[in-house]
Design a protein around this motif. Sequence first.
Motif, mmCIF file in Angstrom:
data_model
loop_
_atom_site.group_PDB
_atom_site.id
_atom_site.type_symbol
_atom_site.label_atom_id
_atom_site.label_comp_id
_atom_site.label_asym_id
_atom_site.label_seq_id
_atom_site.Cartn_x
_atom_site.Cartn_y
_atom_site.Cartn_z
ATOM 1 N N PRO A 26 -47.331 -28.780 45.799
ATOM 2 C CA PRO A 26 -47.683 -30.044 45.123
ATOM 3 C C PRO A 26 -49.182 -30.154 44.878
ATOM 4 C CG PRO A 26 -47.343 -30.437 47.443
ATOM 5 C CD PRO A 26 -47.025 -28.973 47.218
ATOM 6 N N TRP A 27 -49.730 -29.168 44.185
ATOM 7 C CA TRP A 27 -51.185 -29.120 44.007
ATOM 8 C C TRP A 27 -51.697 -30.246 43.116
ATOM 9 C CZ3 TRP A 27 -52.761 -28.053 38.920
ATOM 10 C CH2 TRP A 27 -51.796 -27.496 38.084
ATOM 11 N N ILE A 28 -50.888 -30.680 42.156
ATOM 12 C CA ILE A 28 -51.288 -31.790 41.289
ATOM 13 C C ILE A 28 -51.453 -33.062 42.113
ATOM 14 C CG2 ILE A 28 -50.364 -33.351 39.524
ATOM 15 C CD1 ILE A 28 -49.350 -30.860 38.044
ATOM 16 N N GLN A 29 -50.480 -33.335 42.947
ATOM 17 C CA GLN A 29 -50.537 -34.545 43.768
ATOM 18 C C GLN A 29 -51.656 -34.457 44.809
ATOM 19 O OE1 GLN A 29 -47.916 -32.617 43.093
ATOM 20 N NE2 GLN A 29 -46.081 -33.820 42.678
ATOM 21 N N LEU A 30 -51.943 -33.250 45.287
ATOM 22 C CA LEU A 30 -53.046 -33.079 46.236
ATOM 23 C C LEU A 30 -54.381 -33.384 45.567
ATOM 24 C CD1 LEU A 30 -51.787 -29.856 48.020
ATOM 25 C CD2 LEU A 30 -52.228 -32.047 49.149
ATOM 26 N N PHE A 31 -54.529 -32.966 44.316
ATOM 27 C CA PHE A 31 -55.780 -33.261 43.617
ATOM 28 C C PHE A 31 -55.915 -34.755 43.366
ATOM 29 C CE2 PHE A 31 -58.348 -33.709 39.721
ATOM 30 C CZ PHE A 31 -59.523 -33.171 40.194
ATOM 31 N N ASP A 32 -54.822 -35.419 43.044
ATOM 32 C CA ASP A 32 -54.863 -36.857 42.861
ATOM 33 C C ASP A 32 -55.311 -37.556 44.149
ATOM 34 O OD1 ASP A 32 -54.552 -38.175 40.484
ATOM 35 O OD2 ASP A 32 -52.530 -38.883 40.884
ATOM 36 N N LEU A 33 -54.838 -37.055 45.283
ATOM 37 C CA LEU A 33 -55.244 -37.641 46.559
ATOM 38 C C LEU A 33 -56.712 -37.355 46.838
ATOM 39 C CD1 LEU A 33 -54.212 -39.282 48.921
ATOM 40 C CD2 LEU A 33 -53.533 -37.161 50.044
ATOM 41 N N TYR A 34 -57.177 -36.171 46.475
ATOM 42 C CA TYR A 34 -58.607 -35.883 46.587
ATOM 43 C C TYR A 34 -59.423 -36.852 45.737
ATOM 44 C CZ TYR A 34 -63.062 -33.882 45.237
ATOM 45 O OH TYR A 34 -64.389 -33.720 44.939
ATOM 46 N N ASP A 35 -58.944 -37.110 44.532
ATOM 47 C CA ASP A 35 -59.646 -38.032 43.638
ATOM 48 C C ASP A 35 -59.787 -39.415 44.265
ATOM 49 O OD1 ASP A 35 -60.812 -37.186 41.311
ATOM 50 O OD2 ASP A 35 -59.318 -38.065 39.987
ATOM 51 N N ALA A 36 -58.773 -39.811 45.033
ATOM 52 C CA ALA A 36 -58.787 -41.150 45.631
ATOM 53 C C ALA A 36 -59.593 -41.201 46.927
ATOM 54 C CB ALA A 36 -57.360 -41.609 45.901
ATOM 55 N N THR A 37 -59.653 -40.081 47.646
ATOM 56 C CA THR A 37 -60.280 -40.092 48.973
ATOM 57 C C THR A 37 -61.596 -39.341 49.041
ATOM 58 O OG1 THR A 37 -59.120 -38.074 49.688
ATOM 59 C CG2 THR A 37 -57.984 -40.199 50.032
ATOM 60 N N GLY A 38 -61.788 -38.351 48.151
ATOM 61 C CA GLY A 38 -62.967 -37.501 48.237
ATOM 62 C C GLY A 38 -62.913 -36.511 49.372
ATOM 63 N N GLU A 39 -61.755 -36.349 50.013
ATOM 64 C CA GLU A 39 -61.614 -35.441 51.155
ATOM 65 C C GLU A 39 -61.457 -34.007 50.659
ATOM 66 O OE1 GLU A 39 -61.960 -36.170 54.243
ATOM 67 O OE2 GLU A 39 -61.984 -38.352 54.138
ATOM 68 N N ASP A 40 -62.374 -33.125 51.102
ATOM 69 C CA ASP A 40 -62.403 -31.752 50.588
ATOM 70 C C ASP A 40 -61.148 -30.964 50.935
ATOM 71 O OD1 ASP A 40 -64.829 -32.083 49.381
ATOM 72 O OD2 ASP A 40 -66.003 -31.232 51.022
ATOM 73 N N ARG A 41 -60.472 -31.303 52.041
ATOM 74 C CA ARG A 41 -59.280 -30.514 52.405
ATOM 75 C C ARG A 41 -58.199 -30.642 51.342
ATOM 76 N NH1 ARG A 41 -59.310 -35.060 55.461
ATOM 77 N NH2 ARG A 41 -57.389 -36.282 55.751
ATOM 78 N N PHE A 42 -58.142 -31.797 50.685
ATOM 79 C CA PHE A 42 -57.147 -31.958 49.628
ATOM 80 C C PHE A 42 -57.569 -31.210 48.367
ATOM 81 C CE2 PHE A 42 -56.538 -36.138 51.985
ATOM 82 C CZ PHE A 42 -55.484 -35.643 52.731
ATOM 83 N N LEU A 43 -58.850 -31.158 48.090
ATOM 84 C CA LEU A 43 -59.328 -30.369 46.957
ATOM 85 C C LEU A 43 -59.084 -28.891 47.196
ATOM 86 C CD1 LEU A 43 -60.822 -29.976 44.284
ATOM 87 C CD2 LEU A 43 -62.970 -29.997 45.580
ATOM 88 N N ASP A 44 -59.415 -28.411 48.402
ATOM 89 C CA ASP A 44 -59.213 -26.995 48.700
ATOM 90 C C ASP A 44 -57.746 -26.606 48.539
ATOM 91 O OD1 ASP A 44 -61.904 -26.857 49.281
ATOM 92 O OD2 ASP A 44 -61.640 -26.988 51.456
ATOM 93 N N ALA A 45 -56.855 -27.458 49.030
ATOM 94 C CA ALA A 45 -55.426 -27.170 48.910
ATOM 95 C C ALA A 45 -54.982 -27.221 47.455
ATOM 96 C CB ALA A 45 -54.627 -28.162 49.749
ATOM 97 N N ALA A 46 -55.530 -28.165 46.689
ATOM 98 C CA ALA A 46 -55.173 -28.259 45.274
ATOM 99 C C ALA A 46 -55.620 -27.019 44.519
ATOM 100 C CB ALA A 46 -55.789 -29.514 44.666
ATOM 101 N N VAL A 47 -56.820 -26.527 44.807
ATOM 102 C CA VAL A 47 -57.315 -25.323 44.145
ATOM 103 C C VAL A 47 -56.421 -24.139 44.490
ATOM 104 C CG1 VAL A 47 -59.227 -23.692 43.995
ATOM 105 C CG2 VAL A 47 -59.683 -26.148 44.003
#
Length: 906
Positions: free
Chosen positions: A477-498
């Motif tokens: 679910p990389w799309i949803q992980l990036f959306d969560l990164y967008d909302a939180t700014g937490e790098d772990r969600f960006l790393d997982a999305a990438v």
Amino acid sequence: MDVREDASLRIAADDSPGRRFEPRFVLLSRDEDPELDFRRSSLDWVDYSVVTWKHDDGDATLSETGADRVGDGWDQNVYDGETADRTADVFAAGECQYLDDPVVRVRDGEIQWIFERDSGSLTATVTLPTDGSEPTLSTTFEANREAWFSVGYVGAPGSDPDDVVDSWQPLVWTDGRFPEHSHLTLTHRCPLPMTAVDDGDATYGVCATADEVPFQPLPRPENSRFGVALRDQAGNARPMLFGPVLGGDRSEMTPGDCQTFDCRLVVSEDGVTELHEALAREEFEFERYRTNALASTNETVENMVEYGLSAYSSFNDRYRGSEYSTDVPGAVKNVSALHPLSVAVVTDDQTVFESRAMPMIEAGLSRESFPWAPDPEVTGQGTDWQIDGPAAPSSELAALDAFSGNAMPELSDLAAETAEQWWDWLELFRTTGDPGHLSRAVELADKWLAEDGSSGISTPLKTENRDSFGFFTDYAPWIQLFDLYDATGEDRFLDAAVDGAREYAQFVHLCPKIPDEPVTVNKGDEAPVYWYLSDRTEGPITIPEETVPAWRVSEVGLTPESTGTSQGHRGIFLANPAPWLVRIGAVADDDFLVDIGVSAVVGRYANFPGYHMNTRRTTVYEKPDYPLRPFERLSYNSFHYNHIWPQIAMLIDFLVSSVHVRSNGAISFPSRYAEGYAYLQSRVYGHESGEFYGNEDVDLWMPRGAVSTDDKQIDHLSARGDNHLYIALVNRSDDRVTTTLKLDTTRVPVDPDADYEVQVWRENERTGSRTMSGGQLTLAVDGRGITAVAVENVTVEPDFQSKLQTGSPASEGVVRLDFESTTAQLLTFGDELTRGYVYLKSEPDRLEFARLHYRFDDDWRTETCETYPFEFSVPVPSDADGIEFYVEAKSRDGPHRCSEVATLQR
């Protein structure tokens, strides 16, 4: 690279440990036709067909016959074919003879391994490059007898699957998924013709050279002349390549016939996805290769909106959905009401809202499933007949409340009752602002990362909450992980999305290599006919033969729909992940992802293009008039009419995302998540104001024809706010473009006889002011660059947007009656945009009719519905306090009955 005494090669890259490649091959042969064909595999986590051969004993790798697969991309013959006398194990496909004792000849710059057998001779030549690049292995097999032959290179390193960190064999076996049997993936199913293993210290693999994947003809099962495999005969993880395919193209040989094949032997210090990018870039020369061909993206959007409102778009007003003729005749299907709702807002078009968005909203609330039919006998692809919603997911319910200006909190309440995934809770947070919802979203995402993502971004595809088709966005679910990164700014969600986006990139076609020479298509002045539609349509579409640059008809950048349907079509045009790739790539400084996203969209069509490329290359889908035909005349590719509005919304998302990225985030508009189903996740806009180079409270405003340019390479975004008209121009070409920006003075409140001061930004730097005269201004835009303007003293008076979000929550917004399980609901998007929606859950043949009696004042009005489904949608005047109503119905075997009187109260 070293040549060892035993004639093997040690190949190393940079600081990676070397890996030994041996002079080892396998020769497969059959005296009789191997009868190569596809059958359904026994994989229990994805519906996937595999290549098989005639075999006396058969094996357990295949599913039983008789499954029913109706729909585009599926070949029912695969499911009906016998399996007891077939094998899907490439090593059992024919007589298997290993070749590992070569005569060795070493010359300047190359080494030869020569094998002589009764069946034929094999000469394998390894070039030894002096520039440090990987060697090329060239094989020539000459037959000594008449038979079917296949030569497999099996000399790459092998590893115990339990020791493997990552591996790849298209289109299924990736990120921890190791084949249970020695399956072969043919050329046409190789987005990149490689297979690779990461053993933790190095990544190694084999890859066919670009010359082995010709651009013409379009790769298909019947012209696939090689295949890749990952599981060797002993069960080890070993990159392998077989060419030709036994029983396939050019595998039948007579004495003296020769077949040659070239591949690369590769080793990398990086992982599988990094090796994948390197081969795409270096061997197949993938780059951001597309420009606008026949129209700008804006012109395409405008053409598609007009098409989506026309009779050609096959929207069924009665059943509140798009005809699903391609797959399930008699059914209708929607994806998400958020798509036309957002398009209506962004383009300031009330007609889109009234005729498409509102009916889809009503269907999403009342129907039980996305595919729906009034006839219980229509059941294909999960089609249901019941009125027992909502079919709309929790995330959509919350987003609809946001678009209403929080005037329908009952939708958010319902979303909270049914929320399961973190993206449900994220949308609830975005709508309500409740920090507890965001905490719940983070908690669930962290749990997923800890459990499902512990060995990378994903583990083998789970059956729960996943479609058996194996859509490529299902694998993580990389799309949803990036959306969560967008909302939180937490790098772990960006790393997982990438990581997940990189996994997804492996399913994107990055071959064949696009030739510099033009290609001729539509030979005989006809478009090809898709076999799936051959008995449903009236023959080929007439279109002039033409010669065009090869890139225009390339599939590079597209994926098949899914693993299961990849056999039936090559590349789908509905590329919803593309805008996400552009954004993620920009944030992560990953040009590979950005290039894939751009390649999926730019310059592919000038109107709705149908679903996919298939059969042969053609330009028919590019043309502005392509979809302006009745269904019976659309024979080139499948038309899923429910995709029209998702595709328009995707293109708007692509425009907004492109401007966001080119402006380094200085031009930014809030979005909401349209979940839909399958891979159809997208961002939608218009519910909230954004920012334009520091100017706040700016609203997207892009009516058809209001803003235009005279160069098709220029795409644009326009917005209104604070007595300004804001416009951003992006250039799709590599060359600097000078274009004239034009405002339609019948739509934009600009005096054609007056001058207006215009503030200008080029490449995100303020460059002073210019003067616009006659509603026109000439501007330069750098190659792949951005130029933006703010036209002063322009106060846009929107038509539809001004009516939105002017309502307030109803005191009694939902009423449920025991009478025929009736539900009534106020759908409020503004004081002038409110409807009373009333629907009965009665079964199809139970009632002769239903009648709604209602009033806003002293006068009762009546509407009658004589066929199932029994539902009513009543506009509520802006000055009415609500709607008072009761329902009358007559069953087929009983008297008239009436419900009590109830009120939906504002």
